[in-house]
Design an enzyme around this catalytic site. Structure first.
Site, PDB file in Angstrom:
ATOM      1  N   ASN A  33       3.345  21.105  33.228  1.00 38.74           N
ATOM      2  CA  ASN A  33       3.776  19.863  33.887  1.00 38.74           C
ATOM      3  C   ASN A  33       2.965  18.725  33.289  1.00 38.74           C
ATOM      4  OD1 ASN A  33       4.354  17.761  35.589  1.00 38.74           O
ATOM      5  ND2 ASN A  33       3.508  18.708  37.449  1.00 38.74           N
ATOM      6  N   TRP A  34       3.641  17.920  32.463  1.00 40.27           N
ATOM      7  CA  TRP A  34       2.920  16.850  31.748  1.00 40.27           C
ATOM      8  C   TRP A  34       2.648  15.640  32.644  1.00 40.27           C
ATOM      9  CZ3 TRP A  34       5.946  16.902  26.357  1.00 40.27           C
ATOM     10  CH2 TRP A  34       5.703  18.121  25.739  1.00 40.27           C
ATOM     11  N   LYS A  35       3.218  15.620  33.834  1.00 45.73           N
ATOM     12  CA  LYS A  35       3.025  14.527  34.795  1.00 45.73           C
ATOM     13  C   LYS A  35       3.266  13.171  34.119  1.00 45.73           C
ATOM     14  CE  LYS A  35       0.068  17.493  37.576  1.00 45.73           C
ATOM     15  NZ  LYS A  35      -1.047  17.650  38.503  1.00 45.73           N
ATOM     16  N   HIS A 119       6.736  18.898  44.254  1.00 49.06           N
ATOM     17  CA  HIS A 119       5.345  18.913  43.786  1.00 49.06           C
ATOM     18  C   HIS A 119       4.471  18.190  44.813  1.00 49.06           C
ATOM     19  CE1 HIS A 119       1.762  18.147  41.414  1.00 49.06           C
ATOM     20  NE2 HIS A 119       2.136  19.174  40.684  1.00 49.06           N
ATOM     21  N   GLU A 121       2.233  16.067  44.495  1.00 46.00           N
ATOM     22  CA  GLU A 121       2.095  14.622  44.283  1.00 46.00           C
ATOM     23  C   GLU A 121       3.330  13.888  44.806  1.00 46.00           C
ATOM     24  OE1 GLU A 121       1.047  15.123  40.163  1.00 46.00           O
ATOM     25  OE2 GLU A 121      -0.782  16.101  40.863  1.00 46.00           O
ATOM     26  N   GLU A 191       0.745  25.944  44.713  1.00 45.83           N
ATOM     27  CA  GLU A 191      -0.276  25.050  44.165  1.00 45.83           C
ATOM     28  C   GLU A 191      -1.117  24.504  45.316  1.00 45.83           C
ATOM     29  OE1 GLU A 191       1.169  23.456  40.048  1.00 45.83           O
ATOM     30  OE2 GLU A 191       1.731  22.056  41.599  1.00 45.83           O
ATOM     31  N   GLY A 197      -6.069  19.406  39.628  1.00 43.92           N
ATOM     32  CA  GLY A 197      -6.796  18.358  38.918  1.00 43.92           C
ATOM     33  C   GLY A 197      -8.249  18.234  39.330  1.00 43.92           C
ATOM     34  N   SER A 236      -5.635  23.795  38.261  1.00 47.56           N
ATOM     35  CA  SER A 236      -6.778  23.976  37.355  1.00 47.56           C
ATOM     36  C   SER A 236      -6.700  25.268  36.534  1.00 47.56           C
ATOM     37  CB  SER A 236      -8.097  23.904  38.134  1.00 47.56           C
ATOM     38  OG  SER A 236      -8.247  22.615  38.732  1.00 47.56           O
ATOM     39  N   GLY A 257      -1.135  21.837  34.691  1.00 41.81           N
ATOM     40  CA  GLY A 257      -1.117  20.383  34.547  1.00 41.81           C
ATOM     41  C   GLY A 257      -1.941  19.964  33.337  1.00 41.81           C
ATOM     42  N   GLY A 258      -3.158  19.482  33.590  1.00 37.79           N
ATOM     43  CA  GLY A 258      -4.007  18.905  32.545  1.00 37.79           C
ATOM     44  C   GLY A 258      -4.102  19.739  31.273  1.00 37.79           C
TER      45      GLY A 258
HETATM   46  P1  13P Z   1      -3.874  20.827  37.017  1.00 40.31           P
HETATM   47  O1  13P Z   1      -3.609  22.053  36.146  1.00 40.31           O
HETATM   48  O2  13P Z   1      -4.207  19.607  36.228  1.00 40.31           O
HETATM   49  O3  13P Z   1      -4.831  21.144  38.112  1.00 40.31           O
HETATM   50  O4  13P Z   1      -2.467  20.481  37.730  1.00 40.31           O
HETATM   51  C1  13P Z   1      -1.767  21.472  38.377  1.00 40.31           C
HETATM   52  C2  13P Z   1      -0.413  20.960  38.727  1.00 40.31           C
HETATM   53  O5  13P Z   1      -0.274  20.101  39.593  1.00 40.31           O
HETATM   54  C3  13P Z   1       0.740  21.470  37.982  1.00 40.31           C
HETATM   55  O6  13P Z   1       1.947  21.084  38.557  1.00 40.31           O
END
Ligand code: 13P
Length: 275
Positions: A33-35, A119, A121, A191, A197, A236, A257-258
């Site tokens: 997920n590149w957000k 998600h 967020e 999640e 994050g 993470s 994510g990251g």
């Molecule tokens: P991180 O891997 O940056 O913690 O993010 C997880 C995430 O929200 C994937 O959708």
């Protein structure tokens, strides 16, 4: 700061699924997920780099979720590769006066085959309710986008012993309105919000505990879904911790994510390679 406490023992439900190696429906699925990251040329470059590194992949599913404006270009860059492309959310309606939103058919027309819904967020920053998430998931299914439904508790919810109650509400409100044959297209992602994050990955045991409980909820819903639905872990995930998570019976993949923004790191995660 240590990790949040484990769930209360009495809240834990026990059923566990068969290992993904024994159930072809649950082959590993690793998603990035590149957000809201990467300029358009950077997104296309990352897609090309992943294409190179993952060209021989045949025993697992891989997908990336770029920003809306990059979906089409990334989908083109990944044509004829094993890597699929998805959107990060979709609106319940197919079209209309919804400034700033994107619909499932628009995503599909740009080359997406998947979409993330619910998600954390979207739920916590943009105020999407369980009812919104359910409608978004139905819109995805109407347009043959395979949804990745995200669920997970906040730190406060975990610390007050409400993890399974929250996760169960999120799972049931989104999946119960869906016809049984539609459920086959859905992937779940657990999640925990406190692990996103933050660098605080849930331990494999903490994640497995919730994944097993979710599998129990899916079994209660009947049909093959309890055995066959893949449940990814997100929060993470890195190359250094993915193999421990993937060793757990009910963890079928990862939503990253990251660490998905770096081609070498993400390719190692996909291959479960610590080094
Ligand atoms: P991180 O891997 O940056 O913690 O993010 C997880 C995430 O929200 C994937 O959708």
């Amino acid at each position: 700061m240590g990790l949040p406490p484990p769930l209360r023992a009495q809240a834990i439900r026990t059923p566990t699924g068969s290992r993904s190696e024994e159930n072809p429906m649950r082959r590993p699925f690793i998603a990035g997920n590149w957000k809201m990251n990467l300029l358009l040329p950077e997104a296309v470059r990352l897609a090309g780099d992943l294409r190179e590194r993952l060209r021989d992949l045949s025993d697992r599913d891989v997908a990336v979720f770029p920003t809306f404006v990059a979906v089409e270009a990334v989908a083109r860059a990944l044509e004829e590769s094993p890597i699929q492309v998805g959107g990060q959310t979709c609106h319940p309606e197919d079209a209309g006066a919804f400034t700033g939103e994107i619909s499932a058919p628009i995503l599909a027309s740009a080359g997406a085959s998947l979409v993330i819904v619910g998600h954390s967020e979207r739920r916590h920053v943009f105020g999407e309710s369980d009812a919104d998430v359910a409608l978004r998931l139905q819109a995805a299914l109407r347009h043959r986008l395979r949804p990745v439904l995200c669920v997970g508790e906040t730190l406060e919810e975990r610390e007050s012993g409400r993890t399974l109650e929250v996760v169960e509400r999120q799972v049931r409100s989104a999946l119960e309105p869906v016809a049984k044959d539609g459920l086959a297209a859905v992937t779940l992602a657990y999640e925990p919000v406190w692990a996103i994050g933050t660098g605080k990955v849930a331990t494999p045991e903490q994640a497995q505990e919730v994944h097993a409980a979710i599998r129990g909820m899916l079994r209660d819903m009947g049909g093959a879904v309890g055995e066959d639905m893949r449940i990814l872990y997100g929060g993470s995930v890195k190359a250094s911790n993915v193999d421990g998570l993937m060793a757990m019976t009910d963890i079928d993949g990862a939503l990253v994510g990251g660490a998905s923004l770096d081609a070498d790191e993400f390719a190692r995660i996909v291959r479960f390679e610590a080094m």
